[in-house]
Design an enzyme around this catalytic site. Structure first.
Site, PDB file in Angstrom:
ATOM      1  CD  GLN A  73     -13.069  -2.027  -0.402  1.00 17.67           C
ATOM      2  OE1 GLN A  73     -12.265  -1.993   0.519  1.00 17.67           O
ATOM      3  NE2 GLN A  73     -14.293  -2.525  -0.248  1.00 17.67           N
ATOM      4  CB  CYS A 128     -14.429   1.000   0.255  1.00 15.52           C
ATOM      5  SG  CYS A 128     -13.991   2.744   0.323  1.00 15.52           S
ATOM      6  CG  HIS A 140      -8.570   0.126  -2.561  1.00 16.47           C
ATOM      7  ND1 HIS A 140      -7.755  -0.948  -2.259  1.00 16.47           N
ATOM      8  CD2 HIS A 140      -9.210   0.438  -1.402  1.00 16.47           C
ATOM      9  CE1 HIS A 140      -7.889  -1.261  -0.978  1.00 16.47           C
ATOM     10  NE2 HIS A 140      -8.774  -0.440  -0.433  1.00 16.47           N
ATOM     11  NE  ARG A 161     -10.114  -5.492   0.588  1.00 13.73           N
ATOM     12  CZ  ARG A 161      -9.345  -4.486   1.015  1.00 13.73           C
ATOM     13  NH1 ARG A 161      -9.914  -3.433   1.571  1.00 13.73           N
ATOM     14  NH2 ARG A 161      -8.035  -4.488   0.840  1.00 13.73           N
ATOM     15  NE  ARG A 217      -3.906   0.542   1.995  1.00  9.35           N
ATOM     16  CZ  ARG A 217      -5.098   0.541   2.607  1.00  9.35           C
ATOM     17  NH1 ARG A 217      -5.246   1.191   3.755  1.00  9.35           N
ATOM     18  NH2 ARG A 217      -6.120  -0.085   2.084  1.00  9.35           N
ATOM     19  CG  ASP A 235     -13.702   6.159  -0.722  1.00 13.53           C
ATOM     20  OD1 ASP A 235     -13.593   6.011   0.512  1.00 13.53           O
ATOM     21  OD2 ASP A 235     -12.710   6.159  -1.493  1.00 13.53           O
TER      22      ASP A 235
HETATM   23  N1  NVA Z   1     -10.157   6.592  -1.145  1.00 16.46           N
HETATM   24  C1  NVA Z   1      -9.790   6.105   0.154  1.00 16.46           C
HETATM   25  C2  NVA Z   1     -10.055   4.641   0.273  1.00 16.46           C
HETATM   26  C3  NVA Z   1      -9.786   4.067   1.633  1.00 16.46           C
HETATM   27  C4  NVA Z   1     -10.004   2.584   1.713  1.00 16.46           C
HETATM   28  C5  NVA Z   1      -8.338   6.418   0.432  1.00 16.46           C
HETATM   29  O1  NVA Z   1      -7.514   6.289  -0.485  1.00 16.46           O
HETATM   30  O2  NVA Z   1      -8.035   6.826   1.550  1.00 16.46           O
HETATM   31  N1   CP Z   2     -11.256  -0.387   2.789  1.00 18.45           N
HETATM   32  C1   CP Z   2      -9.971  -0.448   3.176  1.00 18.45           C
HETATM   33  O1   CP Z   2      -9.055  -0.602   2.372  1.00 18.45           O
HETATM   34  O2   CP Z   2      -9.801  -0.352   4.517  1.00 18.45           O
HETATM   35  P1   CP Z   2      -8.410  -0.135   5.271  1.00 18.45           P
HETATM   36  O3   CP Z   2      -7.887   1.207   4.837  1.00 18.45           O
HETATM   37  O4   CP Z   2      -8.739  -0.183   6.724  1.00 18.45           O
HETATM   38  O5   CP Z   2      -7.473  -1.214   4.870  1.00 18.45           O
END
Ligand code: NVA
Ligand code: CP
Length: 306
Positions: free
Chosen positions: A134, A263, A131, A291, A103, A226
């Site tokens: 997800q 999500c 993502h 997930r 990540r 989101d």
């Molecule tokens: N768009 C959000 C998704 C979190 C799972 C982010 O990137 O923070």
């Molecule tokens: N939805 C998701 O990716 O959650 P986290 O950021 O907690 O991993």
């Protein structure tokens, strides 16, 4: 079926691979306690530059349930692209690991890792652009509830971000009619609109639609939202007032019973009201659970390509 070594983008899949991963996830979910431990003896490393609840735990537990070991390393130790280049880090890690789950804000960094890796399976656990893990879970949730993807209308409301990009690509592969409703200036990146449009021409005929008109939400079979400000983005960079008219709440839905996906994590005073969230809690927490199953299926699919 085409083999798949890495998973950086939903667009790494063709529709056949996508459906095959979802079917395998359904099987793994149904036999969670007694399926085979196909990855016994393997090791998956997880590195993240951002916080995570679902992603870290679902990958760690998924690896364990498939017989593999999971190792979580904080990026403070690794220094992706800072202490050391992505290219050098991946050439070290492939001497130790079987799977590498990353990540990071830096999508290009992951592309660099793929370029320099010969034996690892690399998985995008969220970048600023996509993502995809997800979205595998989300489409598993949609499959469980709607049985088919064909001609479903999926409408995303909010910031045209990483989640929106991956949802749009997935829809264009599987024949879902996708609409992004965003405030002006927050539309999805043109690169992803073009990719989805190319997918539509090749596979499904369902071109993605973009609008700023929130009332179009009422035409959807499923809504999705989101956060307005993603992890790592500065709040100053975005005006909350631009999003004020893009909340999913009872006044928008006007008693229409449209399922709403999220999500997580959710900001209940912002993109979704507490009431709408609680009315959809079963589905939203199914997404979170899925997930685990979807990523197990993904890892088995990548493993079978070795
Ligand atoms: N768009 C959000 C998704 C979190 C799972 C982010 O990137 O923070
Ligand atoms: N939805 C998701 O990716 O959650 P986290 O950021 O907690 O991993």
């Amino acid at each position: 079926m085409k083999s798949l070594k890495h998973f950086l983008s939903i667009n790494d899949l063709d529709p056949e691979q996508f459906i095959s991963i979802l079917d395998s996830a359904t099987q793994l979910k149904a036999n969670r306690r007694n399926h085979e431990k196909t990855l016994t003896g393997q090791v998956g490393g997880i590195i993240t530059t951002k916080p995570s609840l679902r992603t870290r735990l679902s990958f760690e537990i998924g690896l364990l349930e498939l017989g593999a070991k999971a190792l979580f390393v904080r990026n403070e130790e690794v220094g992706l692209g800072q202490r050391e280049s992505y290219a050098d880090i991946v050439r070290v890690l492939e001497r130790y690991l079987d799977f590498l789950i990353v990540r990071t804000h830096d999508h290009q960094g992951l592309i660099e890792m793929v370029k320099y890796s010969s034996s690892l399976n690399i998985i995008n656990a969220l970048t600023s652009e996509e993502h995809p893990c997800q979205i595998l879970a989300d489409f598993l949730t949609i499959k469980e509830n709607f049985k088919t993807f064909k001609n479903l209308k999926l409408t995303y409301i909010g910031d045209g971000n990483n989640v929106c990009h991956s949802l749009m690509l997935a829809s264009s592969l599987l024949g879902v009619e996708f609409t992004a409703i965003t405030p002006a200036k927050y539309e999805p990146n043109a690169k992803y609109i073009n990719l989805a449009s190319q997918n539509a021409k090749k596979f499904s005929g369902k071109e993605p639609k973009m609008t700023n008109d929130i009332q179009k939400a009422l035409e959807a079979d499923i809504l999705y939202t989101d956060v307005w400000v993603s992890m790592g983005e500065s709040v100053d960079h975005k005006s909350q007032s631009d999003f004020e008219n893009y909340k999913i709440n009872e006044s928008l839905l006007k008693n229409k019973n449209i399922p709403v996906l999220h999500c997580l994590p959710a900001h209940k005073d912002q993109e979704i009201s507490d009431e709408v969230f609680e009315n959809n809690a079963k589905l939203i927490f199914d997404q979170a659970e899925n997930r685990l199953h979807a990523q197990k299926a993904l890892m088995l699919h990548l493993h079978s390509s070795r």
